[in-house]
Design a protein around this motif. Structure first.
Motif, PDB file in Angstrom:
ATOM      1  N   ASP A   1       0.845  -1.208   0.000  1.00 36.94           N
ATOM      2  CA  ASP A   1       0.000   0.000   0.000  1.00 36.94           C
ATOM      3  C   ASP A   1       0.875   1.251   0.000  1.00 36.94           C
ATOM      4  OD1 ASP A   1      -2.288  -1.539   0.052  1.00 36.94           O
ATOM      5  OD2 ASP A   1      -2.544  -1.393   2.236  1.00 36.94           O
ATOM      6  N   TRP A   2       1.930   1.220   0.818  1.00 37.12           N
ATOM      7  CA  TRP A   2       2.850   2.368   0.879  1.00 37.12           C
ATOM      8  C   TRP A   2       3.516   2.581  -0.477  1.00 37.12           C
ATOM      9  CZ3 TRP A   2       8.112   2.837   0.108  1.00 37.12           C
ATOM     10  CH2 TRP A   2       8.683   4.039   0.525  1.00 37.12           C
ATOM     11  N   GLN A   3       3.924   1.515  -1.133  1.00 34.37           N
ATOM     12  CA  GLN A   3       4.559   1.636  -2.447  1.00 34.37           C
ATOM     13  C   GLN A   3       3.584   2.229  -3.468  1.00 34.37           C
ATOM     14  OE1 GLN A   3       7.600   1.746  -3.034  1.00 34.37           O
ATOM     15  NE2 GLN A   3       8.595  -0.239  -3.283  1.00 34.37           N
ATOM     16  N   ARG A   4       2.344   1.785  -3.442  1.00 35.22           N
ATOM     17  CA  ARG A   4       1.359   2.332  -4.386  1.00 35.22           C
ATOM     18  C   ARG A   4       1.187   3.832  -4.174  1.00 35.22           C
ATOM     19  NH1 ARG A   4      -1.287  -2.936  -4.039  1.00 35.22           N
ATOM     20  NH2 ARG A   4      -2.130  -2.364  -2.012  1.00 35.22           N
ATOM     21  N   ASN A   5       1.098   4.256  -2.909  1.00 44.59           N
ATOM     22  CA  ASN A   5       0.954   5.682  -2.622  1.00 44.59           C
ATOM     23  C   ASN A   5       2.199   6.458  -3.047  1.00 44.59           C
ATOM     24  OD1 ASN A   5      -1.575   5.271  -1.502  1.00 44.59           O
ATOM     25  ND2 ASN A   5      -0.782   5.022   0.579  1.00 44.59           N
ATOM     26  N   ARG A   6       3.344   5.872  -2.850  1.00 45.05           N
ATOM     27  CA  ARG A   6       4.605   6.500  -3.249  1.00 45.05           C
ATOM     28  C   ARG A   6       4.632   6.732  -4.758  1.00 45.05           C
ATOM     29  NH1 ARG A   6      10.230   3.078  -2.903  1.00 45.05           N
ATOM     30  NH2 ARG A   6      11.749   4.715  -3.427  1.00 45.05           N
ATOM     31  N   LEU A   7       4.257   5.710  -5.518  1.00 42.37           N
ATOM     32  CA  LEU A   7       4.259   5.837  -6.977  1.00 42.37           C
ATOM     33  C   LEU A   7       3.244   6.866  -7.447  1.00 42.37           C
ATOM     34  CD1 LEU A   7       4.603   2.070  -7.953  1.00 42.37           C
ATOM     35  CD2 LEU A   7       6.354   3.829  -8.097  1.00 42.37           C
ATOM     36  N   ALA A   8       2.095   6.906  -6.789  1.00 44.30           N
ATOM     37  CA  ALA A   8       1.084   7.902  -7.163  1.00 44.30           C
ATOM     38  C   ALA A   8       1.605   9.313  -6.920  1.00 44.30           C
ATOM     39  CB  ALA A   8      -0.202   7.660  -6.373  1.00 44.30           C
ATOM     40  N   ASP A   9       2.265   9.529  -5.780  1.00 45.40           N
ATOM     41  CA  ASP A   9       2.810  10.856  -5.477  1.00 45.40           C
ATOM     42  C   ASP A   9       3.894  11.262  -6.465  1.00 45.40           C
ATOM     43  OD1 ASP A   9       1.126  11.038  -3.308  1.00 45.40           O
ATOM     44  OD2 ASP A   9       2.640  10.443  -1.832  1.00 45.40           O
ATOM     45  N   LEU A  10       4.610  10.270  -6.985  1.00 37.74           N
ATOM     46  CA  LEU A  10       5.700  10.552  -7.919  1.00 37.74           C
ATOM     47  C   LEU A  10       5.222  10.696  -9.361  1.00 37.74           C
ATOM     48  CD1 LEU A  10       8.302   8.038  -6.457  1.00 37.74           C
ATOM     49  CD2 LEU A  10       8.582  10.530  -6.535  1.00 37.74           C
ATOM     50  N   GLY A  11       3.961  10.422  -9.594  1.00 44.00           N
ATOM     51  CA  GLY A  11       3.423  10.559 -10.938  1.00 44.00           C
ATOM     52  C   GLY A  11       3.756   9.416 -11.872  1.00 44.00           C
ATOM     53  N   VAL A  12       4.107   8.255 -11.315  1.00 40.04           N
ATOM     54  CA  VAL A  12       4.353   7.084 -12.164  1.00 40.04           C
ATOM     55  C   VAL A  12       3.023   6.616 -12.761  1.00 40.04           C
ATOM     56  CG1 VAL A  12       5.093   4.666 -12.177  1.00 40.04           C
ATOM     57  CG2 VAL A  12       6.390   6.375 -10.865  1.00 40.04           C
ATOM     58  N   LYS A  13       3.009   6.408 -14.056  1.00 34.97           N
ATOM     59  CA  LYS A  13       1.786   5.974 -14.741  1.00 34.97           C
ATOM     60  C   LYS A  13       1.721   4.451 -14.726  1.00 34.97           C
ATOM     61  CE  LYS A  13       1.762   9.992 -17.829  1.00 34.97           C
ATOM     62  NZ  LYS A  13       1.824  10.448 -19.255  1.00 34.97           N
ATOM     63  N   ILE A  14       0.711   3.916 -14.064  1.00 28.26           N
ATOM     64  CA  ILE A  14       0.558   2.468 -13.936  1.00 28.26           C
ATOM     65  C   ILE A  14      -0.608   2.012 -14.801  1.00 28.26           C
ATOM     66  CG2 ILE A  14       0.052   0.570 -12.361  1.00 28.26           C
ATOM     67  CD1 ILE A  14       1.304   2.196 -10.122  1.00 28.26           C
ATOM     68  N   ARG A  15      -0.333   1.027 -15.647  1.00 25.50           N
ATOM     69  CA  ARG A  15      -1.390   0.397 -16.446  1.00 25.50           C
ATOM     70  C   ARG A  15      -1.588  -1.026 -15.937  1.00 25.50           C
ATOM     71  NH1 ARG A  15      -0.194   1.148 -22.802  1.00 25.50           N
ATOM     72  NH2 ARG A  15       0.848   3.180 -22.715  1.00 25.50           N
ATOM     73  N   LEU A  16      -2.780  -1.307 -15.415  1.00 22.87           N
ATOM     74  CA  LEU A  16      -3.117  -2.644 -14.974  1.00 22.87           C
ATOM     75  C   LEU A  16      -3.770  -3.408 -16.121  1.00 22.87           C
ATOM     76  CD1 LEU A  16      -4.550  -1.745 -11.450  1.00 22.87           C
ATOM     77  CD2 LEU A  16      -2.229  -2.499 -12.014  1.00 22.87           C
TER      78      LEU A  16
END
Length: 677
Positions: free
Chosen positions: A452-467
């Motif tokens: 969960d922490w990693q997901r929030n970190r990536l969101a804050d950094l603007g990493v674009k995730i495609r599921l």
């Protein structure tokens, strides 16, 4: 009030006890947090100036700058004595005393000078582990080791007392603020205190006063060397875990007696053993601060300040213990490994940003079990503080990461913190890979919180995730990223066993995820040297299944290590899980499993089961990388896609690759995240 002052006021209001000052004898602490000794795994303070010592000091300095009040960062092994040619052996074997090193004072003055400049106080912990080779009596402290000790004579005891006094004088000369006497976790001094190991008939055995005589003589020698200029305390087990040792009431009685001598300023109250259940380095199977109530019982029975260490994993846990009056100070070690700025973030009201410790004990396991360099499973920056802050790349590029398991997630975050534009593709419905499945096992929830922490970190950094985004070579090539990292993980391994593909044969991932439900009686085929087979057995047995685990090795979980293996084995024993060792499964039939002893070749059979579950690791999924590397430049492979390993291997590989992607050393500027110390 400026913005920073406002944040500090907000954080201090949320943790009023944590951030209040306290005094222990002559030692004044700016807050209620100390770091127990643990940096020997990170960098040997007694190693070379240029390498290990500098690395250790940089690690300690970064935590002190972030707010730690008290650094117990100097582990002080006392000079040993034995006959010529005797060779003590084992993880805790004592040979040359650190206080006798010709550069002890100079080296420790580097530590104290550096840390005093940050506002922290520094202490050393004096240790002499029992059984290497000494003991009060020809007794063992537990069933996990059988090397009989040398019984100390009164003349040898007097020699040790003088050695402790000399060591205390060296500590005073080195500018340390205090001394903590190690009287726990199989220390020689604990063995004298314990009715389990002390069966002497002289002045050092029998009554509590006699069993404590050696400790009191040592404390007297220490006080004779330092007077009132330094704080002196004792680290004490609240109770012993082996039948015949002292219980919690006995621990309080010992503490009261030591307090009555007037020789100590505090008691550091802990639980656990170096080998058993609970381990003194409590893993994720326990609740945060689980034994703080016992520390509270001790605190209410004595007048001295009480320090308590034991899986204090967050500012919230620390505040709860302090506000309940269970301790005056809390010790936090692994929490500071996982996030060196944990106190700074708490004080600034940024607790959501704190990188969570998963409690897997890789920080100690790698060094002392695998023989590998230090590594934290969740924080690859830990032990790299000497290299300075994480840098932004001088030439930011576009990175495509294929695979959202632990390696891909960490690489994506580190690359984004370097200034790269990052896209991450994940074929599944959510990121996390096998770690997401592992988080479903009992007491593995911390791994889910880490994701969960990693997901929030990536969101804050603007990493674009495609599921739901499987990747073909054509897809990747069409994307035309500057660099591609393939972290596609590993698929389930089904070993070449006759019948391994039968209907009654399931796989660990499907069982933990709930995709497959085994029958009541389960046989687990274990071909994995770490936690997964045991976690699976825990998952099943805690749900009422009858479980047998079959290992071809001569024991379970060869790479798990003594600081965690006793805990899970204790759980499984209580849940009546059965084990068979040295047996290779050769065939799985309808109602019969055939095994072969790996040493003798003798065959045997298992019956009375409903389901078989394979816990046999994974097979690397590297085909995408193999196809891409012949068709484009700057494509990289990492994580289980290279070779299936553990979480710590994945994050360290991500760190190494992210450093390469940064470009030449020193080319960039400090990164935009704060957890880079």
């Amino acid at each position: 009030m400026n913005h920073d002052q406002g944040l500090a006021a907000e954080g201090e209001a949320a943790f009023p006890h944590l951030f209040s000052p306290v005094r222990l004898g002559p030692m004044h602490l700016r807050n209620r947090v100390m770091m127990p000794p643990h940096n020997s795994a990170i960098g040997n303070l007694w190693g070379t100036d240029e390498d290990e010592a500098t690395r250790a000091i940089a690690y300690l300095e970064s935590r002190a700058k972030a707010g730690v009040a008290w650094v117990g960062g100097v582990t002080g092994r006392i000079q040993n004595q034995f006959i010529p040619g005797f060779e003590p052996s084992g993880i805790s074997a004592e040979t040359k005393g650190y206080f006798r090193l010709p550069y002890f004072v100079d080296r420790v003055q580097r530590v104290t000078g550096t840390l005093h400049a940050t506002g922290a106080v520094v202490t050393c912990q004096m240790t002499m582990i029992g059984g290497f080779p000494h003991a009060p009596s020809p007794r063992l402290s537990g069933p996990a080791g059988n090397s009989m000790p040398h019984v100390l004579t009164t003349r040898e005891i007097a020699w040790f007392v003088r050695e402790y006094g000399y060591s205390a004088e060296q500590a005073r000369r080195a500018g340390l603020d205090g001394i903590e006497l190690h009287v726990n976790h199989d220390d020689l001094l604990e063995w004298f205190l314990s009715p389990l190991t002390n069966h002497r008939a002289d002045a050092y055995g029998g009554s509590l006063e006699n069993r404590a005589r050696f400790v009191v003589e040592v404390l007297t020698a220490i006080r004779g060397a330092v007077g009132g200029s330094m704080a002196v305390g004792v680290r004490l087990n609240l109770k012993e875990e082996v039948p015949g040792g002292y219980d919690a009431a006995g621990g309080i009685e010992i503490a009261q007696y030591l307090e009555s001598t007037g020789l100590i300023d505090f008691i550091h109250a802990v639980v656990g053993t170096p080998w058993g259940n609970p381990s003194y380095i409590q893993p994720h199977f326990f609740d945060p601060g689980q034994w703080s109530g016992l520390a509270g019982d001790l605190k209410r029975a004595i007048g001295l300040p009480v320090v308590h260490t034991g899986l204090v994993d967050s500012p919230e846990t620390a505040e709860r213990i302090l506000s309940a009056g269970d301790a005056d100070v809390v010790g936090m070690a692994r929490a500071h490994i996982a996030d060196g700025e944990i106190l700074l973030k708490a004080r600034e009201g940024r607790t959501a940003e704190i990188r969570p410790c998963v409690g897997g004990n890789e920080c100690i396991n790698r060094r002392y079990v695998d023989g590998l360099p230090f590594g934290c499973a969740v924080n690859p920056h830990a032990s790299n503080e000497v290299e300075g802050p994480w840098l932004r790349s001088a030439s930011p590029r576009r990175l495509l990461v294929v695979g959202g398991g632990p390696a891909g997630l960490e690489l994506a975050a580190l690359a984004a913190e370097s200034g790269h534009r990052v896209d991450l593709w994940e074929a599944a419905e959510e990121v996390g890979g096998q770690l997401r499945i592992a988080a479903a096992a009992p007491r593995h929830e911390r791994f889910g919180r880490y994701l969960d922490w990693q997901r929030n970190r990536l969101a804050d950094l603007g990493v674009k995730i495609r599921l739901h985004q499987p990747a073909t070579a054509a897809d990747v090539l069409a994307e035309d990223a500057d660099a591609v990292a393939v972290a596609t993980g590993a698929s389930a391994r089904r070993p070449p066993i006759d019948g391994a593909h039968g209907e009654a044969v399931l796989e660990i991932r499907d069982v933990l995820s709930g995709a497959a439900i085994p029958g009541k009686r389960v046989v687990v085929v274990a071909q994995d040297d770490h936690m997964p087979p045991l976690a699976l057995a825990d998952h099943l047995s805690s749900r009422g299944h009858h479980v047998r685990v079959v290992y071809a090795t001569n024991g379970p979980a060869q790479l798990l290590g003594r600081y965690i293996v006793g805990v899970i084995l204790g759980r499984l024993s209580a849940q009546q899980v059965q084990f068979r060792f040295m047996e290779e499964v050769t065939a799985i039939g309808a109602g019969t499993i055939t095994t072969r002893n790996v040493y003798s070749g003798v065959q045997d059979r298992l019956e009375d089961f409903d389901s078989v579950v394979l816990a046999c690791g994974g097979v690397s999924e590297s085909s995408l990388f193999e196809e891409l590397r012949d068709r484009r430049d700057n494509v990289h492979l990492l994580g289980d896609a290279f070779a299936p390993r553990r979480l710590v291997f994945a994050t360290r590989q991500a760190y190494a690759l992210a450093k390469i992607l940064q470009g030449p050393a020193g080319a960039g500027t400090p990164g935009n995240h704060k957890d880079n110390q």
